[in-house]
Design a protein around this motif. Structure first.
Motif, mmCIF file in Angstrom:
data_model
loop_
_atom_site.group_PDB
_atom_site.id
_atom_site.type_symbol
_atom_site.label_atom_id
_atom_site.label_comp_id
_atom_site.label_asym_id
_atom_site.label_seq_id
_atom_site.Cartn_x
_atom_site.Cartn_y
_atom_site.Cartn_z
ATOM 1 N N ILE A 159 0.834 -1.216 0.000
ATOM 2 C CA ILE A 159 0.000 0.000 0.000
ATOM 3 C C ILE A 159 0.863 1.258 0.000
ATOM 4 C CG2 ILE A 159 -2.036 -1.104 0.984
ATOM 5 C CD1 ILE A 159 -1.394 0.126 3.656
ATOM 6 N N TRP A 160 2.089 1.156 0.518
ATOM 7 C CA TRP A 160 3.035 2.266 0.412
ATOM 8 C C TRP A 160 3.576 2.368 -1.010
ATOM 9 C CZ3 TRP A 160 8.416 1.376 -0.321
ATOM 10 C CH2 TRP A 160 9.181 2.537 -0.360
ATOM 11 N N SER A 161 3.895 1.240 -1.618
ATOM 12 C CA SER A 161 4.467 1.227 -2.967
ATOM 13 C C SER A 161 3.523 1.822 -4.001
ATOM 14 C CB SER A 161 4.819 -0.202 -3.387
ATOM 15 O OG SER A 161 5.789 -0.741 -2.544
ATOM 16 N N VAL A 162 2.230 1.577 -3.846
ATOM 17 C CA VAL A 162 1.265 2.094 -4.827
ATOM 18 C C VAL A 162 0.672 3.430 -4.387
ATOM 19 C CG1 VAL A 162 0.693 -0.170 -5.765
ATOM 20 C CG2 VAL A 162 -0.667 0.761 -3.887
ATOM 21 N N ARG A 163 1.287 4.037 -3.376
ATOM 22 C CA ARG A 163 0.983 5.395 -2.943
ATOM 23 C C ARG A 163 -0.416 5.574 -2.334
ATOM 24 N NH1 ARG A 163 4.301 9.496 -4.768
ATOM 25 N NH2 ARG A 163 6.190 8.693 -5.679
ATOM 26 N N LEU A 164 -0.897 4.566 -1.616
ATOM 27 C CA LEU A 164 -2.147 4.733 -0.874
ATOM 28 C C LEU A 164 -1.888 5.387 0.476
ATOM 29 C CD1 LEU A 164 -3.978 1.376 -1.665
ATOM 30 C CD2 LEU A 164 -4.301 3.604 -2.747
ATOM 31 N N VAL A 165 -0.660 5.226 1.006
ATOM 32 C CA VAL A 165 -0.223 5.906 2.225
ATOM 33 C C VAL A 165 1.125 6.549 1.955
ATOM 34 C CG1 VAL A 165 -1.488 4.436 3.863
ATOM 35 C CG2 VAL A 165 0.820 3.805 3.157
ATOM 36 N N LYS A 166 1.490 7.547 2.770
ATOM 37 C CA LYS A 166 2.732 8.287 2.533
ATOM 38 C C LYS A 166 3.981 7.524 2.930
ATOM 39 C CE LYS A 166 1.289 13.077 2.581
ATOM 40 N NZ LYS A 166 1.537 14.381 3.148
ATOM 41 N N THR A 167 3.929 6.783 4.027
ATOM 42 C CA THR A 167 5.113 6.056 4.487
ATOM 43 C C THR A 167 4.749 4.604 4.780
ATOM 44 O OG1 THR A 167 4.740 6.546 6.828
ATOM 45 C CG2 THR A 167 6.054 8.140 5.583
ATOM 46 N N ARG A 168 5.766 3.734 4.751
ATOM 47 C CA ARG A 168 5.514 2.329 5.037
ATOM 48 C C ARG A 168 5.092 2.150 6.491
ATOM 49 N NH1 ARG A 168 6.860 -1.848 7.300
ATOM 50 N NH2 ARG A 168 8.744 -1.010 8.205
ATOM 51 N N SER A 169 5.661 2.961 7.370
ATOM 52 C CA SER A 169 5.274 2.843 8.778
ATOM 53 C C SER A 169 3.818 3.270 8.985
ATOM 54 C CB SER A 169 6.206 3.651 9.669
ATOM 55 O OG SER A 169 6.142 5.019 9.352
ATOM 56 N N MET A 170 3.327 4.216 8.182
ATOM 57 C CA MET A 170 1.896 4.567 8.257
ATOM 58 C C MET A 170 1.039 3.389 7.798
ATOM 59 S SD MET A 170 1.715 8.505 6.921
ATOM 60 C CE MET A 170 -0.065 8.608 6.922
ATOM 61 N N GLY A 171 1.522 2.648 6.808
ATOM 62 C CA GLY A 171 0.820 1.449 6.353
ATOM 63 C C GLY A 171 0.783 0.384 7.435
ATOM 64 N N ALA A 172 1.911 0.198 8.125
ATOM 65 C CA ALA A 172 1.967 -0.790 9.209
ATOM 66 C C ALA A 172 1.059 -0.377 10.355
ATOM 67 C CB ALA A 172 3.405 -0.949 9.688
ATOM 68 N N THR A 173 1.048 0.907 10.676
ATOM 69 C CA THR A 173 0.186 1.406 11.753
ATOM 70 C C THR A 173 -1.286 1.217 11.392
ATOM 71 O OG1 THR A 173 1.867 3.017 12.337
ATOM 72 C CG2 THR A 173 -0.356 3.425 13.168
ATOM 73 N N ALA A 174 -1.629 1.466 10.129
ATOM 74 C CA ALA A 174 -3.012 1.276 9.682
ATOM 75 C C ALA A 174 -3.410 -0.194 9.802
ATOM 76 C CB ALA A 174 -3.174 1.765 8.248
ATOM 77 N N CYS A 175 -2.496 -1.097 9.469
ATOM 78 C CA CYS A 175 -2.787 -2.536 9.592
ATOM 79 C C CYS A 175 -2.999 -2.926 11.048
ATOM 80 C CB CYS A 175 -1.651 -3.360 9.006
ATOM 81 S SG CYS A 175 -1.500 -3.256 7.226
ATOM 82 N N ARG A 176 -2.102 -2.459 11.920
ATOM 83 C CA ARG A 176 -2.225 -2.795 13.345
ATOM 84 C C ARG A 176 -3.485 -2.202 13.954
ATOM 85 N NH1 ARG A 176 3.387 -2.108 13.174
ATOM 86 N NH2 ARG A 176 3.224 0.059 13.838
ATOM 87 N N GLY A 177 -3.932 -1.069 13.436
ATOM 88 C CA GLY A 177 -5.133 -0.424 13.957
ATOM 89 C C GLY A 177 -6.422 -0.993 13.386
ATOM 90 N N GLY A 178 -6.320 -1.961 12.483
ATOM 91 C CA GLY A 178 -7.517 -2.573 11.912
ATOM 92 C C GLY A 178 -8.116 -1.790 10.763
ATOM 93 N N HIS A 179 -7.345 -0.889 10.160
ATOM 94 C CA HIS A 179 -7.868 -0.066 9.073
ATOM 95 C C HIS A 179 -7.622 -0.673 7.700
ATOM 96 C CE1 HIS A 179 -8.726 3.110 11.913
ATOM 97 N NE2 HIS A 179 -7.497 3.021 12.378
ATOM 98 N N VAL A 180 -6.924 -1.806 7.648
ATOM 99 C CA VAL A 180 -6.654 -2.464 6.376
ATOM 100 C C VAL A 180 -7.310 -3.842 6.403
ATOM 101 C CG1 VAL A 180 -4.867 -3.350 4.825
ATOM 102 C CG2 VAL A 180 -4.468 -1.247 6.103
ATOM 103 N N ARG A 181 -8.086 -4.124 5.357
ATOM 104 C CA ARG A 181 -8.714 -5.436 5.211
ATOM 105 C C ARG A 181 -8.363 -5.991 3.843
ATOM 106 N NH1 ARG A 181 -13.055 -6.682 8.654
ATOM 107 N NH2 ARG A 181 -13.451 -5.043 10.166
ATOM 108 N N VAL A 182 -8.021 -7.254 3.791
ATOM 109 C CA VAL A 182 -7.758 -7.931 2.527
ATOM 110 C C VAL A 182 -8.792 -9.037 2.391
ATOM 111 C CG1 VAL A 182 -6.109 -9.252 1.166
ATOM 112 C CG2 VAL A 182 -5.312 -7.380 2.605
ATOM 113 N N ASN A 183 -9.576 -8.982 1.335
ATOM 114 C CA ASN A 183 -10.666 -9.941 1.087
ATOM 115 C C ASN A 183 -11.617 -10.021 2.284
ATOM 116 O OD1 ASN A 183 -9.564 -10.502 -1.448
ATOM 117 N ND2 ASN A 183 -8.229 -12.057 -0.575
ATOM 118 N N GLY A 184 -11.874 -8.864 2.910
ATOM 119 C CA GLY A 184 -12.839 -8.780 4.001
ATOM 120 C C GLY A 184 -12.294 -9.095 5.382
ATOM 121 N N GLU A 185 -11.044 -9.490 5.510
ATOM 122 C CA GLU A 185 -10.477 -9.845 6.811
ATOM 123 C C GLU A 185 -9.412 -8.848 7.227
ATOM 124 O OE1 GLU A 185 -9.706 -13.728 7.790
ATOM 125 O OE2 GLU A 185 -11.247 -14.581 6.515
#
Length: 148
Positions: free
Chosen positions: A34-60
């Motif tokens: 999600i960082w590589s395709v520019r959905l978030v500004k930094t990779r750590s923001m992507g990791a934080t979003a995942c840990r916070g439950g803001h990222v779902r893949v195929n509904g999970e």
């Protein structure tokens, strides 16, 4: 010897995406993708979003190390907006916006319209602080003052 435009990854988006693709058999973490395709500004923001439950893949809900595959539906809640994308190409390096847009299909709803806010009393630069009369006029325009 000059480089040909087709050999230059910056000139050819497909070549840039292929250069950023992982080697065969390698997987890419969801936070990195999600960082590589520019959905978030930094990779750590992507990791934080995942840990916070803001990222779902195929509904999970997924952890940052979840491996993304072609065809996965990734949902990201970020900046008061939900992004829904289908993975078309898996890449591990951050690429430019035109190349990044080719790596997913965007099924996101359109962003909500910005509320039209009337400028509440624009002052000329260097005129100093507002007087009491100016302040009351600003409050009246903003709707904060009491009706007179």
């Amino acid at each position: 010897m000059a480089a040909t435009p087709a050999a230059d990854p910056a000139a050819d988006p497909v070549a840039a995406a292929k250069a950023a693709a992982p080697a065969s058999g390698e997987t890419v973490r969801v936070d990195s993708w999600i960082w590589s395709v520019r959905l978030v500004k930094t990779r750590s923001m992507g990791a934080t979003a995942c840990r916070g439950g803001h990222v779902r893949v195929n509904g999970e809900r997924v952890k940052p190390a979840y491996a993304v595959r072609v065809g996965d539906e990734v949902r990201l809640r970020h900046a008061d907006r939900e992004r829904i994308v289908i993975v078309k190409r898996v890449i591990r390096k951050r690429v430019g916006p035109p190349v990044a847009a080719e790596c997913y299909v965007d099924n996101s709803p359109p962003p909500p319209p910005r509320e039209a806010v009337a400028p509440a009393g624009i002052r000329d630069r260097g005129t100093g602080r507002p007087t009491k009369r100016d302040r009351r006029e600003l409050e009246r325009l903003r709707g904060l003052g009491t009706p007179e």
